[in-house]
Design a protein around this motif. Sequence first.
Motif, PDB file in Angstrom:
ATOM      1  N   VAL A   6       6.526  -6.782 -13.189  1.00  0.00           N
ATOM      2  CA  VAL A   6       5.665  -5.699 -12.696  1.00  0.00           C
ATOM      3  C   VAL A   6       4.417  -6.289 -12.043  1.00  0.00           C
ATOM      4  O   VAL A   6       4.006  -5.855 -10.968  1.00  0.00           O
ATOM      5  CB  VAL A   6       5.302  -4.706 -13.825  1.00  0.00           C
ATOM      6  CG1 VAL A   6       4.295  -3.668 -13.345  1.00  0.00           C
ATOM      7  CG2 VAL A   6       6.554  -4.026 -14.369  1.00  0.00           C
ATOM      8  N   GLN A   7       3.820  -7.287 -12.667  1.00  0.00           N
ATOM      9  CA  GLN A   7       2.656  -7.948 -12.073  1.00  0.00           C
ATOM     10  C   GLN A   7       3.001  -8.561 -10.720  1.00  0.00           C
ATOM     11  O   GLN A   7       2.253  -8.422  -9.755  1.00  0.00           O
ATOM     12  CB  GLN A   7       2.115  -9.018 -13.015  1.00  0.00           C
ATOM     13  CG  GLN A   7       1.482  -8.456 -14.260  1.00  0.00           C
ATOM     14  CD  GLN A   7       1.161  -9.524 -15.283  1.00  0.00           C
ATOM     15  OE1 GLN A   7       1.801 -10.575 -15.348  1.00  0.00           O
ATOM     16  NE2 GLN A   7       0.154  -9.256 -16.101  1.00  0.00           N
ATOM     17  N   SER A  19      -1.846   2.766  -2.349  1.00  0.00           N
ATOM     18  CA  SER A  19      -2.128   3.839  -3.294  1.00  0.00           C
ATOM     19  C   SER A  19      -1.286   3.675  -4.561  1.00  0.00           C
ATOM     20  O   SER A  19      -0.219   3.060  -4.549  1.00  0.00           O
ATOM     21  CB  SER A  19      -1.822   5.201  -2.663  1.00  0.00           C
ATOM     22  OG  SER A  19      -0.427   5.389  -2.526  1.00  0.00           O
ATOM     23  N   PHE A  20      -1.767   4.270  -5.632  1.00  0.00           N
ATOM     24  CA  PHE A  20      -1.017   4.243  -6.882  1.00  0.00           C
ATOM     25  C   PHE A  20       0.330   4.925  -6.686  1.00  0.00           C
ATOM     26  O   PHE A  20       1.355   4.458  -7.189  1.00  0.00           O
ATOM     27  CB  PHE A  20      -1.806   4.920  -8.009  1.00  0.00           C
ATOM     28  CG  PHE A  20      -1.080   4.884  -9.310  1.00  0.00           C
ATOM     29  CD1 PHE A  20      -1.123   3.754 -10.108  1.00  0.00           C
ATOM     30  CD2 PHE A  20      -0.312   5.965  -9.736  1.00  0.00           C
ATOM     31  CE1 PHE A  20      -0.413   3.698 -11.310  1.00  0.00           C
ATOM     32  CE2 PHE A  20       0.379   5.915 -10.931  1.00  0.00           C
ATOM     33  CZ  PHE A  20       0.329   4.777 -11.717  1.00  0.00           C
ATOM     34  N   ARG A  21       0.344   6.026  -5.949  1.00  0.00           N
ATOM     35  CA  ARG A  21       1.596   6.765  -5.707  1.00  0.00           C
ATOM     36  C   ARG A  21       2.636   5.879  -5.024  1.00  0.00           C
ATOM     37  O   ARG A  21       3.808   5.893  -5.387  1.00  0.00           O
ATOM     38  CB  ARG A  21       1.332   8.015  -4.867  1.00  0.00           C
ATOM     39  CG  ARG A  21       0.473   9.035  -5.540  1.00  0.00           C
ATOM     40  CD  ARG A  21       1.203   9.736  -6.653  1.00  0.00           C
ATOM     41  NE  ARG A  21       0.311  10.703  -7.274  1.00  0.00           N
ATOM     42  CZ  ARG A  21       0.279  10.952  -8.563  1.00  0.00           C
ATOM     43  NH1 ARG A  21       1.089  10.316  -9.372  1.00  0.00           N
ATOM     44  NH2 ARG A  21      -0.545  11.842  -9.053  1.00  0.00           N
ATOM     45  N   ASN A  22       2.209   5.108  -4.036  1.00  0.00           N
ATOM     46  CA  ASN A  22       3.149   4.206  -3.368  1.00  0.00           C
ATOM     47  C   ASN A  22       3.627   3.105  -4.305  1.00  0.00           C
ATOM     48  O   ASN A  22       4.794   2.712  -4.261  1.00  0.00           O
ATOM     49  CB  ASN A  22       2.536   3.604  -2.107  1.00  0.00           C
ATOM     50  CG  ASN A  22       2.467   4.586  -0.970  1.00  0.00           C
ATOM     51  OD1 ASN A  22       3.088   5.645  -0.985  1.00  0.00           O
ATOM     52  ND2 ASN A  22       1.691   4.261   0.040  1.00  0.00           N
ATOM     53  N   LEU A  23       2.734   2.608  -5.135  1.00  0.00           N
ATOM     54  CA  LEU A  23       3.147   1.597  -6.103  1.00  0.00           C
ATOM     55  C   LEU A  23       4.192   2.164  -7.058  1.00  0.00           C
ATOM     56  O   LEU A  23       5.163   1.485  -7.397  1.00  0.00           O
ATOM     57  CB  LEU A  23       1.944   1.059  -6.882  1.00  0.00           C
ATOM     58  CG  LEU A  23       0.945   0.230  -6.076  1.00  0.00           C
ATOM     59  CD1 LEU A  23      -0.269  -0.107  -6.931  1.00  0.00           C
ATOM     60  CD2 LEU A  23       1.590  -1.027  -5.530  1.00  0.00           C
ATOM     61  N   ASP A  28       9.808  -0.756  -9.971  1.00  0.00           N
ATOM     62  CA  ASP A  28      10.770  -0.259 -10.945  1.00  0.00           C
ATOM     63  C   ASP A  28      10.176  -0.346 -12.355  1.00  0.00           C
ATOM     64  O   ASP A  28      10.486  -1.266 -13.120  1.00  0.00           O
ATOM     65  CB  ASP A  28      12.069  -1.058 -10.848  1.00  0.00           C
ATOM     66  CG  ASP A  28      13.155  -0.488 -11.739  1.00  0.00           C
ATOM     67  OD1 ASP A  28      13.103   0.718 -12.054  1.00  0.00           O
ATOM     68  OD2 ASP A  28      14.056  -1.258 -12.123  1.00  0.00           O
ATOM     69  N   ALA A  29       9.277   0.595 -12.648  1.00  0.00           N
ATOM     70  CA  ALA A  29       8.658   0.675 -13.977  1.00  0.00           C
ATOM     71  C   ALA A  29       8.081   2.077 -14.131  1.00  0.00           C
ATOM     72  O   ALA A  29       7.787   2.749 -13.134  1.00  0.00           O
ATOM     73  CB  ALA A  29       7.551  -0.359 -14.138  1.00  0.00           C
ATOM     74  N   ILE A  30       7.911   2.511 -15.356  1.00  0.00           N
ATOM     75  CA  ILE A  30       7.335   3.832 -15.574  1.00  0.00           C
ATOM     76  C   ILE A  30       5.837   3.798 -15.250  1.00  0.00           C
ATOM     77  O   ILE A  30       5.200   2.735 -15.351  1.00  0.00           O
ATOM     78  CB  ILE A  30       7.587   4.338 -17.016  1.00  0.00           C
ATOM     79  CG1 ILE A  30       6.967   3.398 -18.058  1.00  0.00           C
ATOM     80  CG2 ILE A  30       9.078   4.529 -17.270  1.00  0.00           C
ATOM     81  CD1 ILE A  30       7.021   3.934 -19.473  1.00  0.00           C
TER      82      ILE A  30
END
Length: 87
Positions: A6-7, A19-23, A28-30
Amino acid sequence: MELNSVQKAILGATYLAESFRNLEEEIDAIPAVIKDEIRTMVDKGWIQVMAYDEGIGDYKRTSFFDTDKLEEYHFMITGSGIDLPHN
């Protein structure tokens, strides 16, 4: 230092203000895991928090942000983050 997947994904996605939404869509993580990693990475200086500044019509770094509302911000890799093995 060994980065988790994830990092690595966050670092790879934030060469421009993201943006957070795009991330959420790209990684592939909740969302809760992404938020936790973002908080950790900001604390370590690997990514920076960006807020839109209408005066300049662009994003700029902000030191003041609500960690409970990360959805309202954008994120960008720092020089320290670029130096980490994430590709």
